[in-house]
Design a protein around this motif. Structure first.
Motif, PDB file in Angstrom:
ATOM      1  N   ILE A  67     -33.731 -27.927  20.034  1.00  0.00           N
ATOM      2  CA  ILE A  67     -32.307 -28.121  20.331  1.00  0.00           C
ATOM      3  C   ILE A  67     -31.649 -26.760  20.515  1.00  0.00           C
ATOM      4  N   PRO A  68     -31.031 -26.550  21.686  1.00  0.00           N
ATOM      5  CA  PRO A  68     -30.336 -25.278  21.907  1.00  0.00           C
ATOM      6  C   PRO A  68     -28.876 -25.317  21.460  1.00  0.00           C
ATOM      7  N   ASN A  69     -28.480 -24.334  20.675  1.00  0.00           N
ATOM      8  CA  ASN A  69     -27.099 -23.977  20.402  1.00  0.00           C
ATOM      9  C   ASN A  69     -26.156 -25.108  20.006  1.00  0.00           C
ATOM     10  N   SER A  70     -26.636 -26.072  19.239  1.00  0.00           N
ATOM     11  CA  SER A  70     -25.711 -27.128  18.844  1.00  0.00           C
ATOM     12  C   SER A  70     -25.948 -27.680  17.447  1.00  0.00           C
ATOM     13  N   VAL A  71     -26.996 -27.235  16.770  1.00  0.00           N
ATOM     14  CA  VAL A  71     -27.242 -27.689  15.405  1.00  0.00           C
ATOM     15  C   VAL A  71     -27.064 -26.505  14.471  1.00  0.00           C
ATOM     16  N   GLY A  72     -26.222 -26.695  13.469  1.00  0.00           N
ATOM     17  CA  GLY A  72     -25.998 -25.647  12.484  1.00  0.00           C
ATOM     18  C   GLY A  72     -26.991 -25.719  11.346  1.00  0.00           C
ATOM     19  N   VAL A  73     -27.065 -24.628  10.603  1.00  0.00           N
ATOM     20  CA  VAL A  73     -27.924 -24.545   9.429  1.00  0.00           C
ATOM     21  C   VAL A  73     -27.074 -23.991   8.286  1.00  0.00           C
ATOM     22  N   ARG A  74     -26.945 -24.767   7.236  1.00  0.00           N
ATOM     23  CA  ARG A  74     -26.211 -24.273   6.061  1.00  0.00           C
ATOM     24  C   ARG A  74     -27.079 -23.227   5.385  1.00  0.00           C
ATOM     25  N   THR A  75     -26.544 -22.015   5.244  1.00  0.00           N
ATOM     26  CA  THR A  75     -27.339 -20.924   4.696  1.00  0.00           C
ATOM     27  C   THR A  75     -26.898 -20.509   3.287  1.00  0.00           C
ATOM     28  N   ALA A  76     -25.777 -20.991   2.833  1.00  0.00           N
ATOM     29  CA  ALA A  76     -25.283 -20.717   1.475  1.00  0.00           C
ATOM     30  C   ALA A  76     -24.131 -21.665   1.192  1.00  0.00           C
ATOM     31  N   GLU A  77     -23.525 -21.511   0.023  1.00  0.00           N
ATOM     32  CA  GLU A  77     -22.456 -22.425  -0.370  1.00  0.00           C
ATOM     33  C   GLU A  77     -21.320 -22.431   0.641  1.00  0.00           C
ATOM     34  N   ARG A  78     -20.934 -21.257   1.155  1.00  0.00           N
ATOM     35  CA  ARG A  78     -19.821 -21.161   2.108  1.00  0.00           C
ATOM     36  C   ARG A  78     -20.256 -20.447   3.377  1.00  0.00           C
ATOM     37  N   LYS A  79     -21.489 -20.755   3.813  1.00  0.00           N
ATOM     38  CA  LYS A  79     -22.005 -20.147   5.042  1.00  0.00           C
ATOM     39  C   LYS A  79     -22.774 -21.193   5.848  1.00  0.00           C
ATOM     40  N   SER A  80     -22.559 -21.143   7.144  1.00  0.00           N
ATOM     41  CA  SER A  80     -23.300 -21.998   8.070  1.00  0.00           C
ATOM     42  C   SER A  80     -23.427 -21.258   9.391  1.00  0.00           C
ATOM     43  N   ARG A  81     -24.629 -21.246   9.928  1.00  0.00           N
ATOM     44  CA  ARG A  81     -24.904 -20.562  11.193  1.00  0.00           C
ATOM     45  C   ARG A  81     -25.325 -21.575  12.242  1.00  0.00           C
ATOM     46  N   ILE A  82     -25.112 -21.207  13.508  1.00  0.00           N
ATOM     47  CA  ILE A  82     -25.557 -22.035  14.626  1.00  0.00           C
ATOM     48  C   ILE A  82     -26.538 -21.191  15.434  1.00  0.00           C
ATOM     49  N   PRO A  83     -27.838 -21.319  15.159  1.00  0.00           N
ATOM     50  CA  PRO A  83     -28.812 -20.535  15.921  1.00  0.00           C
ATOM     51  C   PRO A  83     -28.767 -20.889  17.404  1.00  0.00           C
ATOM     52  N   LEU A  85     -31.276 -21.514  19.148  1.00  0.00           N
ATOM     53  CA  LEU A  85     -32.266 -22.570  19.359  1.00  0.00           C
ATOM     54  C   LEU A  85     -32.932 -22.868  18.024  1.00  0.00           C
ATOM     55  N   VAL A  86     -33.162 -24.135  17.735  1.00  0.00           N
ATOM     56  CA  VAL A  86     -33.912 -24.521  16.542  1.00  0.00           C
ATOM     57  C   VAL A  86     -34.979 -25.536  16.921  1.00  0.00           C
ATOM     58  N   ILE A  87     -36.037 -25.530  16.116  1.00  0.00           N
ATOM     59  CA  ILE A  87     -37.072 -26.562  16.213  1.00  0.00           C
ATOM     60  C   ILE A  87     -36.946 -27.403  14.952  1.00  0.00           C
ATOM     61  N   SER A 107     -34.309 -26.456   5.966  1.00  0.00           N
ATOM     62  CA  SER A 107     -34.750 -25.410   6.896  1.00  0.00           C
ATOM     63  C   SER A 107     -35.379 -25.992   8.144  1.00  0.00           C
ATOM     64  N   PRO A 108     -34.918 -25.571   9.317  1.00  0.00           N
ATOM     65  CA  PRO A 108     -35.645 -25.966  10.522  1.00  0.00           C
ATOM     66  C   PRO A 108     -37.017 -25.289  10.522  1.00  0.00           C
ATOM     67  N   ILE A 109     -37.901 -25.769  11.350  1.00  0.00           N
ATOM     68  CA  ILE A 109     -39.242 -25.200  11.462  1.00  0.00           C
ATOM     69  C   ILE A 109     -39.187 -23.778  12.004  1.00  0.00           C
ATOM     70  N   LEU A 110     -38.290 -23.562  12.948  1.00  0.00           N
ATOM     71  CA  LEU A 110     -38.163 -22.266  13.614  1.00  0.00           C
ATOM     72  C   LEU A 110     -36.726 -22.108  14.073  1.00  0.00           C
ATOM     73  N   ALA A 111     -36.219 -20.879  14.010  1.00  0.00           N
ATOM     74  CA  ALA A 111     -34.885 -20.563  14.533  1.00  0.00           C
ATOM     75  C   ALA A 111     -35.000 -19.371  15.468  1.00  0.00           C
ATOM     76  N   VAL A 112     -34.223 -19.407  16.550  1.00  0.00           N
ATOM     77  CA  VAL A 112     -34.198 -18.310  17.517  1.00  0.00           C
ATOM     78  C   VAL A 112     -32.765 -17.824  17.653  1.00  0.00           C
ATOM     79  N   GLU A 113     -32.601 -16.513  17.608  1.00  0.00           N
ATOM     80  CA  GLU A 113     -31.320 -15.885  17.904  1.00  0.00           C
ATOM     81  C   GLU A 113     -31.534 -14.908  19.049  1.00  0.00           C
ATOM     82  N   ILE A 114     -30.613 -14.905  19.992  1.00  0.00           N
ATOM     83  CA  ILE A 114     -30.648 -13.975  21.120  1.00  0.00           C
ATOM     84  C   ILE A 114     -29.533 -12.961  20.872  1.00  0.00           C
TER      85      ILE A 114
END
Length: 188
Positions: A67-83, A85-87, A107-114
């Motif tokens: 999935i490109p650029n539309s699924v976020g990942v909660r990385t801490a209590e008050r943090k969320s990133r949108i890679p 691309l994620v698998i 955790s997604p299987i893989l995350a990509v940041e450009i």
């Protein structure tokens, strides 16, 4: 002098936040960080990798999802990133169906940041540490500015990085049969 304090958001407030624009936001220490539109090369690399990963997932008969650029990942209590691309695993694929906001707590299987020109430290430093804490096993940093790709593998809670340049074939434990060079990705 009047000092105004920025509003900070809880994770739950972030999930419910809508400002009637098309902007996407990441959450960093409770602060909403707007995600600017991608540059042309950024978008082309993202679509190229999405197509490659999707084809490889299908070829291997895996029930994963790129999935490109539309699924976020909660990385801490008050943090969320949108890679970029994620698998996602089969379980994550099914779980996002019922989410009002597609933000993973696992955790997604893989995350990509450009890497973007304006904020390379985000991908190399901040997201790297956040993704390690979240336990993302494989993290790619695609850097069109420095013409390199870093593959970071999680080992005992920390990322070990291997850099690839030019016509080197990228080595990915998640996709070990993939034959893809840095030149191919950057020429997307």
């Amino acid at each position: 002098m009047i000092v105004t304090q920025k509003k900070t958001y809880s994770f739950e407030e972030y999930l419910a936040y809508h400002d009637d624009t098309d902007l996407k936001y990441e959450l960093f220490n409770g602060e909403l960080i707007p995600m600017p539109p991608a540059s042309g090369i950024h978008a082309l690399i993202m679509v190229f990798l999405y197509d490659i990963f999707k084809a490889e997932i299908q070829r291997l008969g895996l029930n994963w999802l790129a999935i490109p650029n539309s699924v976020g990942v909660r990385t801490a209590e008050r943090k969320s990133r949108i890679p970029d691309l994620v698998i996602l695993s089969e379980i994550q694929r099914e779980s996002i169906r019922t989410m009002s906001s597609a933000v993973l707590e696992s955790s997604p299987i893989l995350a990509v940041e450009i890497v973007s020109e304006g904020n390379p430290q985000d991908d190399y430093r901040y997201k790297r540490s956040e993704y390690a804490v979240r336990g993302i096993p494989e993290y790619w940093i695609v850097d069109p500015i420095k013409s390199k790709i870093s593959i970071l593998l999680l080992v005992e809670g920390f990322y070990e990085r291997t850099e690839f340049t030019g016509n080197q074939t990228i080595v990915s434990p998640t996709f070990p049969e993939l034959t893809l060079t840095v030149e191919q990705i950057l020429a997307a």
